[in-house]
Design an enzyme around this catalytic site. Sequence first.
Site, PDB file in Angstrom:
ATOM      1  N   LYS A  10       0.843  -1.191   0.000  1.00 17.28           N
ATOM      2  CA  LYS A  10       0.000   0.000   0.000  1.00 17.28           C
ATOM      3  C   LYS A  10       0.878   1.241   0.000  1.00 17.28           C
ATOM      4  CE  LYS A  10      -2.200   1.275   3.867  1.00 17.28           C
ATOM      5  NZ  LYS A  10      -3.227   1.494   4.900  1.00 17.28           N
ATOM      6  N   SER A  26      -4.919   3.527 -16.614  1.00 20.63           N
ATOM      7  CA  SER A  26      -3.979   3.152 -15.561  1.00 20.63           C
ATOM      8  C   SER A  26      -3.753   4.297 -14.581  1.00 20.63           C
ATOM      9  CB  SER A  26      -2.624   2.716 -16.130  1.00 20.63           C
ATOM     10  OG  SER A  26      -1.966   3.818 -16.683  1.00 20.63           O
ATOM     11  N   THR A  58      -7.427  -0.590 -11.409  1.00 19.55           N
ATOM     12  CA  THR A  58      -6.681  -0.340 -12.637  1.00 19.55           C
ATOM     13  C   THR A  58      -5.354  -1.058 -12.522  1.00 19.55           C
ATOM     14  OG1 THR A  58      -5.958   1.401 -14.175  1.00 19.55           O
ATOM     15  CG2 THR A  58      -5.698   1.874 -11.829  1.00 19.55           C
ATOM     16  N   TYR A  59      -4.349  -0.618 -13.250  1.00 21.94           N
ATOM     17  CA  TYR A  59      -3.007  -1.175 -13.132  1.00 21.94           C
ATOM     18  C   TYR A  59      -2.010  -0.031 -13.024  1.00 21.94           C
ATOM     19  CZ  TYR A  59      -2.869  -0.162 -18.145  1.00 21.94           C
ATOM     20  OH  TYR A  59      -2.933   0.456 -19.361  1.00 21.94           O
ATOM     21  N   ALA A  73     -10.158   6.712 -18.344  1.00 21.67           N
ATOM     22  CA  ALA A  73     -11.437   6.877 -17.650  1.00 21.67           C
ATOM     23  C   ALA A  73     -11.241   7.147 -16.158  1.00 21.67           C
ATOM     24  CB  ALA A  73     -12.310   5.643 -17.853  1.00 21.67           C
TER      25      ALA A  73
END
Length: 119
Positions: A10, A26, A58-59, A73
């Site tokens: 995280k 992304s 997302t990535y 987006a």
Amino acid sequence: MPLRTFLQAKIHRATLTGACLDYEGSISVCPELLDISGIIPFEQVDVYNLDNGERLTTYAIRGEPGEIRLNGAAAHKGSPGQKVIIAAYCLLDSREQQEHVPSVVLVDGDNKARGQQHG
């Protein structure tokens, strides 16, 4: 024994530096924060916006130093200056669960790591 999902890494309270609609998608993340957290490019991440409550999957991609930018987006989910949490998860079996320690990178207002916690 079934696999269970656990926090792997995280990046906590990063500041969005941009949002770019004209991109395939992304989140661009400062290379230093990727390296310290252990999140790798193209790994799936969840992004939690602390200012507006938006959440998305997302990535991650390698951004510029200090950069945290929502692309495509996802750019609709946040604005520069807002705080986000970027989290990656992993699947662990019962043996791995006993030894697992997630990486938590604490970030200052300039998206510099100010500390790291394990567990």
